[in-house]
Scaffold this motif. Sequence first.
Motif, short mmCIF file in Angstrom:
data_model
loop_
_atom_site.label_atom_id
_atom_site.label_comp_id
_atom_site.label_asym_id
_atom_site.label_seq_id
_atom_site.Cartn_x
_atom_site.Cartn_y
_atom_site.Cartn_z
N GLU A 115 33.89 66.15 15.67
CA GLU A 115 33.23 65.26 14.72
C GLU A 115 31.92 65.85 14.22
OE1 GLU A 115 33.10 61.60 16.86
OE2 GLU A 115 35.12 61.02 16.24
N ALA A 116 31.21 66.52 15.14
CA ALA A 116 29.96 67.16 14.73
C ALA A 116 30.25 68.22 13.66
CB ALA A 116 29.28 67.79 15.94
N ALA A 117 31.36 68.95 13.85
CA ALA A 117 31.73 70.00 12.89
C ALA A 117 32.13 69.40 11.54
CB ALA A 117 32.86 70.85 13.45
N ALA A 118 32.81 68.22 11.62
CA ALA A 118 33.28 67.59 10.39
C ALA A 118 32.17 66.78 9.72
CB ALA A 118 34.48 66.70 10.69
N GLY A 119 31.03 66.66 10.39
CA GLY A 119 29.92 65.91 9.83
C GLY A 119 30.17 64.41 9.84
N GLY A 120 30.53 63.87 11.01
CA GLY A 120 30.70 62.42 11.14
C GLY A 120 32.13 62.05 11.47
N ALA A 121 32.28 60.87 12.09
CA ALA A 121 33.61 60.45 12.52
C ALA A 121 34.32 59.72 11.39
CB ALA A 121 33.48 59.53 13.73
N VAL B 27 41.33 79.82 19.19
CA VAL B 27 40.17 79.10 19.73
C VAL B 27 38.94 79.50 18.92
CG1 VAL B 27 38.75 78.67 21.76
CG2 VAL B 27 41.19 79.14 22.03
N PRO B 28 38.25 78.50 18.32
CA PRO B 28 37.05 78.84 17.55
C PRO B 28 36.04 79.61 18.42
CG PRO B 28 37.61 76.51 17.29
CD PRO B 28 38.50 77.06 18.37
N ALA B 29 35.38 80.60 17.82
CA ALA B 29 34.48 81.46 18.59
C ALA B 29 33.37 80.67 19.27
CB ALA B 29 33.88 82.51 17.67
N ASP B 30 32.97 79.54 18.66
CA ASP B 30 31.84 78.81 19.23
C ASP B 30 32.27 77.63 20.11
OD1 ASP B 30 32.90 77.41 17.17
OD2 ASP B 30 31.00 76.88 16.22
N PHE B 31 33.55 77.53 20.42
CA PHE B 31 33.99 76.42 21.28
C PHE B 31 33.62 76.74 22.72
CE2 PHE B 31 36.73 73.61 23.67
CZ PHE B 31 36.73 72.46 22.91
N VAL C 112 38.48 65.46 26.84
CA VAL C 112 39.00 65.12 25.51
C VAL C 112 37.87 64.54 24.66
CG1 VAL C 112 40.63 63.67 24.23
CG2 VAL C 112 41.35 64.75 26.36
N GLU C 113 37.10 63.62 25.25
CA GLU C 113 35.99 63.00 24.52
C GLU C 113 34.96 64.05 24.09
OE1 GLU C 113 35.97 60.08 23.37
OE2 GLU C 113 37.59 59.16 24.52
N ALA C 114 34.65 64.96 25.01
CA ALA C 114 33.67 66.01 24.69
C ALA C 114 34.16 66.88 23.54
CB ALA C 114 33.40 66.86 25.93
N ALA C 115 35.47 67.19 23.55
CA ALA C 115 36.04 68.02 22.48
C ALA C 115 36.01 67.27 21.15
CB ALA C 115 37.46 68.44 22.83
#
Lengths: 64, 250
Positions: B47-53, B194-198, B39-42
């Motif tokens: 957050e990386a995709a959203a550009g920050g938490a 599922v996103p292609a890059d997940f 869960v943490e890894a996901a």
Amino acid sequence: MSKAQTLTTPAVSPRLLATAAGFTGLMLLLAYLVAFDQGALSQSGMYLHELMHDGRHLLGVPCH
Amino acid sequence: MPLNTTPDYSQILLRGLLAGLTAGLLAGGFAFFLGEPHVEAAIAIEEAAAGGAEKPLVERSVQSGVGLFLATSLYGAALGGILATAYTVLRRRLHTGSDTHAALGLAGAALLGLVLVPFLKYPPNPPAVGDPATIRERTIAYLASVVLGLVAIWAAVLAARTQTHQWRRATAGTAGFLIVVTIAYTLLPTFNEVPADFPATLLWNFRISSLGTQAVLWTALGLTFAGLLSRLATRTGHPTETAAEITTTP
Ligand SMILES: [Zn+2]
């Protein structure tokens, strides 16, 4: 094994069925609160929803 | 001398709730150690995709700790209450003289119908997977798969009971189950989100840990409930022979 004891259950009367149905409804409500509620039932805004977020994912329920 | 008292619904129910709470805590422990890392890894990917938490309403450490255990134990208690109710209502129709077989049979059927059937059609998703726009449809489809899982179990029992010979019973039961599941899987909608890059490995690991959490929940629930019932039986029960006569009446 000869000493094994077995329970008998109460006879299934209409009264028991009504109680059982009522309690099942209550338990389904509790499960709903954990798995799907977004504040409508708990009246806590999104607090409980977020609090139990990881549990929802790991219990296999669609979350978002 | 066995006391000839039949336990009432509330005694059985109390044991179901207790077993459910115990099983929920155990499932929470499994999820904490074996599920949370995924869960943490996901979430890190999200957050990386959203550009920050963004600041969550409930701290992440609370969601993955107390919140997780609260969710699994409440869910476990609810399912334990439902299992005990099903046991009380269906016990006399389960055609077995053994309470342990009856309790484990019901829990096993639930694991198959309520967990495995939905899991294989709608495998659970970690954070960052799934389109928020379709959450309503996916929730309804998931609930439909749960109901159809129960229908499949019911079909299996009905089909098995049309036969007398043991292997014929098993074959008919399996066929009944698979026919309903196949029809259900065909009719239910499919979601491809599922996103292609997940990372595929992370997705797989998360899903297995979710399946494990639910398997721990139902296994522990069935075993604990059976154990508590057997302790209740030594207090209030009848000798097996007497009970077997009573329980085999249709
Ligand atoms: Zn989520």
